[in-house]
Each structure stands twice: as structure tokens, then as C-alpha cells.
Write a protein that holds these residues in place. Structure first.
Motif, short mmCIF file in Angstrom:
data_model
loop_
_atom_site.label_atom_id
_atom_site.label_comp_id
_atom_site.label_asym_id
_atom_site.label_seq_id
_atom_site.Cartn_x
_atom_site.Cartn_y
_atom_site.Cartn_z
N ALA A 1 0.84 -1.21 0.00
CA ALA A 1 0.00 0.00 0.00
C ALA A 1 0.88 1.26 0.00
CB ALA A 1 -0.93 0.00 1.21
N VAL A 2 1.96 1.23 0.78
CA VAL A 2 2.88 2.38 0.81
C VAL A 2 3.42 2.63 -0.60
CG1 VAL A 2 5.14 3.17 1.63
CG2 VAL A 2 3.51 2.18 3.24
N LEU A 3 3.88 1.54 -1.23
CA LEU A 3 4.43 1.67 -2.58
C LEU A 3 3.34 2.11 -3.57
CD1 LEU A 3 6.72 1.23 -4.65
CD2 LEU A 3 6.01 -1.14 -4.81
N GLY A 4 2.21 1.41 -3.53
CA GLY A 4 1.14 1.65 -4.51
C GLY A 4 0.56 3.05 -4.41
N ILE A 5 0.27 3.48 -3.18
CA ILE A 5 -0.37 4.80 -3.02
C ILE A 5 0.62 5.91 -3.38
CG2 ILE A 5 -1.33 6.40 -1.31
CD1 ILE A 5 -2.62 3.93 0.06
N SER A 6 1.87 5.75 -2.93
CA SER A 6 2.85 6.82 -3.24
C SER A 6 3.11 6.88 -4.75
CB SER A 6 4.15 6.63 -2.46
OG SER A 6 4.75 5.42 -2.84
N LEU A 7 3.15 5.72 -5.39
CA LEU A 7 3.34 5.70 -6.85
C LEU A 7 2.14 6.32 -7.56
CD1 LEU A 7 4.63 2.25 -8.13
CD2 LEU A 7 5.34 4.49 -8.86
N ALA A 8 0.96 5.88 -7.16
CA ALA A 8 -0.26 6.33 -7.84
C ALA A 8 -0.42 7.84 -7.77
CB ALA A 8 -1.47 5.64 -7.22
N THR A 9 -0.06 8.40 -6.63
CA THR A 9 -0.23 9.84 -6.47
C THR A 9 0.91 10.64 -7.08
OG1 THR A 9 0.70 9.69 -4.26
CG2 THR A 9 -1.70 9.70 -4.42
N SER A 10 1.96 9.94 -7.50
CA SER A 10 3.09 10.70 -8.06
C SER A 10 3.14 10.61 -9.59
CB SER A 10 4.42 10.21 -7.48
OG SER A 10 4.70 8.92 -7.94
N LEU A 11 2.55 9.58 -10.18
CA LEU A 11 2.71 9.35 -11.62
C LEU A 11 2.32 10.57 -12.46
CD1 LEU A 11 1.50 5.69 -12.02
CD2 LEU A 11 3.76 6.58 -12.58
N ILE A 12 1.18 11.13 -12.17
CA ILE A 12 0.74 12.31 -12.93
C ILE A 12 0.89 13.57 -12.09
CG2 ILE A 12 -1.33 13.44 -13.82
CD1 ILE A 12 -2.08 10.81 -15.14
N ALA A 13 0.48 13.50 -10.81
CA ALA A 13 0.48 14.70 -9.97
C ALA A 13 1.89 15.27 -9.80
CB ALA A 13 -0.13 14.38 -8.62
N LYS A 14 2.88 14.39 -9.66
CA LYS A 14 4.26 14.88 -9.47
C LYS A 14 4.76 15.59 -10.74
CE LYS A 14 8.75 13.08 -8.13
NZ LYS A 14 9.51 11.82 -8.04
N GLU A 15 4.44 15.00 -11.88
CA GLU A 15 4.84 15.63 -13.16
C GLU A 15 4.11 16.95 -13.36
OE1 GLU A 15 5.78 14.31 -16.85
OE2 GLU A 15 5.95 12.19 -16.37
N VAL B 1 -0.36 13.77 -28.67
CA VAL B 1 -0.72 12.55 -27.94
C VAL B 1 -1.95 12.89 -27.09
CG1 VAL B 1 0.08 10.88 -26.21
CG2 VAL B 1 1.72 11.92 -27.76
N SER B 2 -2.97 12.04 -27.14
CA SER B 2 -4.20 12.36 -26.41
C SER B 2 -3.97 12.25 -24.90
CB SER B 2 -5.32 11.43 -26.83
OG SER B 2 -5.01 10.11 -26.42
N ARG B 3 -4.83 12.94 -24.16
CA ARG B 3 -4.75 12.83 -22.70
C ARG B 3 -4.97 11.38 -22.27
NH1 ARG B 3 -7.35 17.89 -19.37
NH2 ARG B 3 -6.36 19.57 -20.54
N ALA B 4 -5.88 10.70 -22.98
CA ALA B 4 -6.19 9.30 -22.62
C ALA B 4 -4.94 8.44 -22.75
CB ALA B 4 -7.30 8.77 -23.51
N LYS B 5 -4.17 8.69 -23.78
CA LYS B 5 -2.96 7.89 -24.01
C LYS B 5 -1.93 8.15 -22.91
CE LYS B 5 -0.34 6.44 -28.05
NZ LYS B 5 -0.08 6.71 -29.47
N ILE B 6 -1.75 9.40 -22.55
CA ILE B 6 -0.82 9.74 -21.47
C ILE B 6 -1.28 9.06 -20.18
CG2 ILE B 6 0.06 11.62 -20.00
CD1 ILE B 6 -0.23 13.47 -22.47
N PHE B 7 -2.57 9.20 -19.90
CA PHE B 7 -3.13 8.63 -18.67
C PHE B 7 -2.94 7.12 -18.64
CE2 PHE B 7 -6.52 6.57 -16.39
CZ PHE B 7 -6.55 7.24 -15.20
N ASN B 8 -3.33 6.45 -19.74
CA ASN B 8 -3.29 4.99 -19.74
C ASN B 8 -1.87 4.44 -19.62
OD1 ASN B 8 -6.03 4.43 -19.82
ND2 ASN B 8 -6.12 4.83 -22.00
N GLN B 9 -0.92 5.11 -20.26
CA GLN B 9 0.46 4.62 -20.17
C GLN B 9 1.04 4.85 -18.79
OE1 GLN B 9 3.12 5.20 -23.44
NE2 GLN B 9 1.47 5.29 -24.93
N LYS B 10 0.66 5.95 -18.17
CA LYS B 10 1.10 6.21 -16.79
C LYS B 10 0.49 5.16 -15.85
CE LYS B 10 3.61 9.99 -16.90
NZ LYS B 10 4.97 10.00 -16.37
N MET B 11 -0.80 4.91 -16.06
CA MET B 11 -1.51 3.95 -15.21
C MET B 11 -0.92 2.54 -15.41
SD MET B 11 -4.15 1.61 -14.95
CE MET B 11 -4.74 1.65 -16.62
#
Lengths: 262, 299
Positions: A84-98, A112-122
Motif C-alpha cells: 500500500a505504501v508503494l502503490g499509493i505513493s506511486l499512484a499519487t506521483s505518476l501524474i500529480a508529481k509531473e 498525444v491524447s490525454r487518454a494515451k498519457i493517462f493509460n500509459q502512466k496507469m
């Protein structure tokens, strides 16, 4: 898939460090189990301990079998917390940190569409968490084999799949909240829900009022000891899977619609 | 008549209750170098971010080459190169890696053009970006933007962080872009930069377009400001009715700042009636030109 690979490249050292950590932790615990093979006296202690104790520290059915030992020492609390520590910190940093750093604009300015950026980050989040599960599975199989401890590798895989889905539940919730609100809210709410969910599920047997809401706790469907001993429970896995898809949809919808970089 | 590269119609953006821009209507023709001038916080960056679909309009539309900025965002970005003044880059990558990454998302780039730009800007491309100065990061930003040879280049304060030598190279690149028939939309608060590079300029103040002028028209504007020191107390109102005087304000009890548009003769004649200790001509600031248009708008 370039955004996916670059997201992984940026975190390659961190991924490696986490994998080594998981492997070392699994190895250490299995060595401990092997060095102290007669753990029956623990079972007696457990039998005499108040039920609430076993509820809080995990499903202490037995420590004399590898399944019971792994269930109590790894799957009940340590693995979920670490993931959970890894997952939550990663999830909140993938887009928000950038976004906070301003580099998200470099991607948004491309064709590049927003959907593509989102899906590849996810996808990079899903992949990194899967790598951790794979590292855990491989190290447990390897170390049990080194110490001649018999374990059902398929059942172990199912327990790890359940842990993976449980982690993704909280991670995708954090991902959605950080896209709808901000990184801090994503971390705080999903972290708090993890703790509440854990206690609701484990204490519901003793506190009748919690029994009514335990079905809403993700931990209720994460029956690691059953999975380690009996194998897959598809109904539970499906229940853990559905919120991931809902949170994914919410996160993507928020990212598609909102202003970026405010 | 050439087609429109940028067509903004009533473009409005509110951030909650506060206004970003309001009713911005503006056309930039293809092949034009357009300066977007305004003080900090006027709404220049908000306008650019709306064109690029980073943020969504509260009202109005933005079109690029006839395509809607929201609906056709991906198609538009095939035609646009964008550079922010305070550009943020991936610090862990080298310049080569960054340009390779971003170019891949753009569908590749011309290797020869890349070599030419790298040489022209003398960019340090093999060191991790986090080890580079702001100027060097800005050079990498410029290369990554120019290397795709986009039809429309959108600069947000392009010379920010560049030394004067590199600024000259940038202006030279903009000249080449114009010669090749491509369009430049450039925000700036540097009047000299706009005068050197642009065909037309739009002035934005408090989120609204105040004026759009060609640089030819702007050069006709004969704005001057003089600080006049008298040997005695002076009333500004005595000078406000003088022909050509747009404003007269006290700096201290004996010093008057007079802004005029046109001939200085009426002011000299008026001053001959007073004891003048000193007259200093001040450089006309961008803010004063804004003020000129702003007052005009009010009238």
C-alpha cells in the motif's frame, strides 16, 4: 508505449530497491521458519491468546505450516502495508508529481491524447506493482526450495494475486483522488481508508456494529490463508477487481476534463 | 488573403471567481510573427495554455488552422511547437535523451536540422539536465521545439534565461521561421524583443485585449517622457492642458514627469515661462505604451 517505458526508466533504481527489499524480506522469513521448525509452542500461545489479539495481528490459524506462517507473518499485515505504501505513493506521483514539476506540459504539448498519457502512466503503475508480486512469488518459491520446505506455488500465486488486487484497489483510489483533487488528498484519503478497512474487517467478529459494514471493506475479500491452503476464490477476486475498474474510470474521466497545471 | 493560424473568439477563462482572461478576440494570420505583450499576470500565459488545451475555456473558442483547440487538440499539436519561458524538463535525462523521447512522441525529427540547431545554440546535450544552468536548459527547450519544424510556434517569454548572444541567435531563428512562411505567436513583456521580431503586436491588460497594432503603426507612436526639475514648487495641472501632453505627475515637490505623444515644441514653449533646472528624457517603457492604449480604450 514510449511514455510507459520512460516512466519505468525514471523509477528504475527505486523499482530495483523495492524488489530487493521484498526478496530479502521473504528470504529472511523463510530462513527463520526453517531455523525454528518446531513452532508448535506458538500455536499453544495463540490458542490461549484472546481472539482479539489474533484478529489484530492476522489470521493465526497455525504457525507450524508454511501456509500458516506466511499468512501470519507476511500476508496478514506486512505485505499489505508495504504494497500500500508503494502503490499509493506511486499512484499519487505518476501524474500529480509531473504536473507539479511542470513536465506534464511537455507531454501535453505533443500530438498525444490525454487518454494515451493517462493509460500509459496507469499501466506503469500496474506493471511496477506486478513486478513486486512476481519478485515475492519467485523469492518464496526459491527460498522454500532451498530450505526444502514444501509449498503449493499455484496457491501462493493466487494469494499474491489477491494481494495485488487489494493493493490496486487502494492505489487506483489514490490515483482517482489525486486526479480529481490533488496529491495530498489522494494520499490521505486512500491511506486512511486502508487503515479503517483493515480494522473493520479484522474487528468485525468482536464488534457487532462493525459486522454490518465489513462487507464494504476490501480486506474482507482478501482471505489470504484460504487462498494459500485452498487456492483461488474467484468470487472474492472479482469483488476486489470491480472497484479497480470503477476508480480507473473515475480517474480517467477527471484527467480528461480538468485543467492541467493549476 | 492568407488563412488564420490562430482565431480566438470571445475566449474567456475564470479560475473560480477570479478572472484569467475575458472576451479575448484575436486573429493571427498564417506566416505572421505576432507579439503578445503585457505585464506579468495580464493573461498572456492563460491565453497560450487555452490555445494548447492545457486548460479549458469557460466561454468562447480558440481555433488553430481552423481546428478547435479542445475537440481537435491532438491534430493541432501535430502543427504546433511550444516553449514555455520557465520550461521544466526531465532532470534525470540528458539533452539527447529528452529530445529523442519527445521527438518520438512527435513522430520523429530531421537529424540534420537537429545537428544544425545543436551547433547554433552550442547546447550541452550529453549531460543530465539537472546539472545544467537555466540558460542551457532553455537552449535544449528551444531545440526540442524547433527541431520538428512546426507550422505554428508558440513561445511564452522565449528569451527568458538566455544571454544576449543567444537571444540574437533566437531572433535569427525566428527570422528564418518567418521567411519559411511559418507562424510565430510570442508572448513577451520585452518591447524591444517584440519590435525586433514581430509584424504585429497585441496588448493585453487585466485579462483583456487592449489594442492590436502593426509594428509600423507602433513605430509612428511618438511617445516620450521627460522628467523636469524646477527650482520651485510646481502644480502638475498647469501642464495637463498643453498640446500633446498625455500625463503630468509629480515625482517630488519640484520635479514633474511629463509624458507626451507628438511634438515636444508646445511643452518647451510652456517651460520657457518657468525656471527649469534640468530636463532628462526617459526611455519609454512598455508600461507607458500600455497606458497609452489603455487610456485610449477608456475614452
Amino acid at each position: 508505449m514510449r511514455i510507459f517505458w520512460e516512466s519505468l526508466r525514471e523509477r528504475q533504481r527505486s523499482i530495483l530497491a523495492w524488489m530487493i527489499g521484498f526478496i530479502a524480506f521473504c528470504g529472511l522469513l523463510i530462513a527463520f521458519f526453517n531455523e525454528f521448525p518446531d513452532l508448535s509452542f506458538y500455536d499453544e500461545i495463540i490458542a490461549q491468546a484472546p481472539e482479539i489479539f489474533s484478529a489484530l495481528v492476522g489470521e493465526l490459524t497455525t504457525l507450524t505450516t508454511i501456509e500458516g506462517f506466511l499468512s501470519a507473518e507476511l500476508f496478514s499485515l506486512m505485505f499489505p502495508v508495504m504494497m500500500a505504501v508503494l502503490g499509493i505513493s506511486l499512484a499519487t506521483s505518476l501524474i500529480a508529481k509531473e504536473e507539479n514539476a511542470g513536465t506534464l506540459e511537455l507531454l501535453l504539448a505533443r500530438p498525444v491524447s490525454r487518454a494515451k498519457i493517462f493509460n500509459q502512466k496507469m499501466l506503469s503503475l500496474v506493471f511496477q506493482l506486478a513486478l513486486m508480486m512476481l519478485a515475492c512469488w519467485a523469492s518464496i518459491v526459491l527460498f522454500t526450495s532451498i530450505y526444502n520446505v514444501e509449498i503449493n506455488a499455484v496457491n501462493l500465486a493466487w494469494a499474491l494475486v489477491a494481494l495485488y488486487l487489494l493493493t490496486l484497489d487502494f492505489s487506483m483510489l489514490a490515483f482517482a483522488l489525486s486526479n480529481i483533487f490533488n496529491r495530498g488528498i489522494g494520499m490521505a484519503i486512500s491511506g486512511a481508508l486502508f487503515v479503517v478497512s483493515y480494522f473493520v474487517s479484522n474487528l468485525s467478529a468482536f464488534i457487532s456494529s462493525l459486522d454490518k459494514i465489513k462487507d464494504f471493506s476490501f480486506f474482507t475479500y482478501y482471505r489470504h490463508y484460504d487462498l494459500l491452503t485452498n487456492g483461488a476464490n474467484y468470487a472474492d477476486l472479482l469483488v476486489l477487481l470491480v472497484p479497480i475498474l470503477v476508480f480507473y474510470w473515475l480517474a480517467q474521466a477527471a484527467f480528461e476534463r480538468r485543467d492541467i497545471g493549476l | 488573403m492568407s488563412r488564420l493560424a490562430i482565431d480566438l473568439k470571445g475566449l474567456t477563462k475564470f479560475y473560480g471567481k477570479s478572472r484569467g482572461i475575458e472576451d479575448v478576440t484575436l486573429q493571427v494570420r498564417e506566416g505572421e510573427v505576432f507579439g503578445f505583450l503585457g505585464p506579468n499576470g495580464a493573461g498572456k500565459t492563460t491565453t497560450i495554455r487555452l490555445i494548447l488545451d492545457f486548460i479549458r475555456p469557460s466561454r468562447g473558442t480558440a481555433q488553430v488552422f481552423g481546428l478547435d483547440s479542445v475537440v481537435d487538440s491532438v491534430k493541432i499539436k501535430k502543427k504546433i511547437g511550444y516553449l514555455a519561458g520557465d520550461i521544466a524538463l526531465y532532470g534525470h535525462l540528458t539533452g539527447y535523451q529528452l529530445i529523442d523521447y519527445l521527438s518520438d512522441l512527435n513522430g520523429g525529427y530531421d537529424r540534420q536540422e537537429f545537428e544544425r540547431l545543436a551547433s547554433a545554440f552550442k547546447a550541452q546535450l550529453s549531460r543530465p539536465i539537472h546539472n545544467l544552468s537555466k540558460g542551457n536548459r532553455q537552449k535544449i527547450g528551444l531545440i526540442h521545439m524547433l527541431v520538428h519544424q512546426p507550422e505554428l510556434l508558440v513561445f511564452d517569454e522565449p528569451s527568458s534565461g538566455l544571454d544576449p548572444f543567444m537571444q540574437q541567435i533566437l531572433y535569427e531563428e525566428i527570422r528564418k521561421i518567418k521567411e519559411s512562411g511559418r507562424t510565430v505567436f510570442m508572448s513577451s513583456h520585452n518591447l524591444e524583443e517584440v519590435q525586433r521580431t514581430c509584424d504585429r503586436a497585441g496588448f493585453v491588460r487585466d485579462g483583456r485585449i487592449v489594442a492590436v497594432e502593426t509594428l509600423k503603426e507602433m513605430s509612428k507612436l511618438n511617445l516620450k517622457r521627460y522628467d523636469v526639475r524646477f527650482g520651485h514648487d510646481i502644480l502638475p495641472s498647469e501642464f495637463r492642458s498643453v498640446e500633446g501632453v498625455e500625463s503630468a505627475q509629480l515625482i517630488d515637490e519640484e520635479t514633474l514627469s511629463v509624458r507626451i505623444n507628438g511634438s515636444v515644441n508646445p511643452l518647451i514653449q510652456k517651460l520657457s515661462n518657468y525656471t527649469v533646472e534640468n530636463i532628462t528624457e526617459q526611455k519609454t517603457s512598455l508600461e507607458e505604451i500600455f497606458f497609452h492604449y489603455y487610456e485610449g480604450d477608456d475614452k
